[in-house]
Scaffold this motif. Structure first.
Motif, mmCIF file in Angstrom:
data_model
loop_
_atom_site.group_PDB
_atom_site.id
_atom_site.type_symbol
_atom_site.label_atom_id
_atom_site.label_comp_id
_atom_site.label_asym_id
_atom_site.label_seq_id
_atom_site.Cartn_x
_atom_site.Cartn_y
_atom_site.Cartn_z
ATOM 1 N N GLN A 1 3.556 5.737 -5.772
ATOM 2 C CA GLN A 1 3.403 5.753 -7.232
ATOM 3 C C GLN A 1 2.234 6.646 -7.646
ATOM 4 N N ASN A 2 1.134 6.567 -6.930
ATOM 5 C CA ASN A 2 -0.045 7.360 -7.281
ATOM 6 C C ASN A 2 0.162 8.840 -6.990
ATOM 7 N N SER B 1 -0.405 14.649 -10.416
ATOM 8 C CA SER B 1 -0.096 16.062 -10.701
ATOM 9 C C SER B 1 -0.782 16.496 -11.996
ATOM 10 N N GLU B 2 -1.430 17.653 -11.950
ATOM 11 C CA GLU B 2 -2.171 18.160 -13.124
ATOM 12 C C GLU B 2 -1.597 19.442 -13.612
ATOM 13 N N LYS C 1 0.825 -1.208 0.000
ATOM 14 C CA LYS C 1 0.000 0.000 0.000
ATOM 15 C C LYS C 1 0.860 1.260 0.000
ATOM 16 N N TYR C 2 1.955 1.228 0.751
ATOM 17 C CA TYR C 2 2.867 2.371 0.799
ATOM 18 C C TYR C 2 3.457 2.647 -0.582
ATOM 19 N N ARG C 3 3.896 1.582 -1.283
ATOM 20 C CA ARG C 3 4.461 1.753 -2.626
ATOM 21 C C ARG C 3 3.405 2.278 -3.596
ATOM 22 N N GLU C 4 2.188 1.760 -3.489
ATOM 23 C CA GLU C 4 1.101 2.237 -4.354
ATOM 24 C C GLU C 4 0.840 3.723 -4.119
ATOM 25 N N ASN C 5 0.845 4.129 -2.861
ATOM 26 C CA ASN C 5 0.626 5.550 -2.535
ATOM 27 C C ASN C 5 1.737 6.411 -3.124
#
Length: 89
Positions: free
Chosen positions: A82-83, A88-89, A76-80
């Protein structure tokens, strides 16, 4: 070379004998003596429970469920991470 080479180093004795035939005993001793001597110090390491300094209370290990929970938390930490970079927009 030692007459009981096969007894002392059964796995490498054929290679040592071949090197003596191809080069000479002096050459083998000069080039490989430290490595051959080091073979004598190789030993099996007993399992952790058999080590004299192992104390189950001091060296508590994680249960299978705790290992799964930790792996899940890292995922979950790695997914966070990466996401967070892709939002960023």
């Amino acid at each position: 070379m030692s007459d009981n080479l096969e007894e002392e180093y059964p796995e490498v004795a054929p290679f040592i004998r071949k090197a003596v035939r191809n080069h000479s005993e002096e050459w083998v001793i000069e080039n490989y003596s430290p490595k051959i001597t080091a073979l004598g110090v190789i030993m099996d390491v007993p399992p952790v429970e058999e080590l004299p300094f192992y104390d189950e209370e001091q060296y508590d290990t994680l249960t299978e469920q705790e290992k799964r929970d930790r792996a899940n938390a890292f995922r979950k930490y790695r997914e966070n991470l990466q996401n967070a970079g892709s939002d960023s927009e």
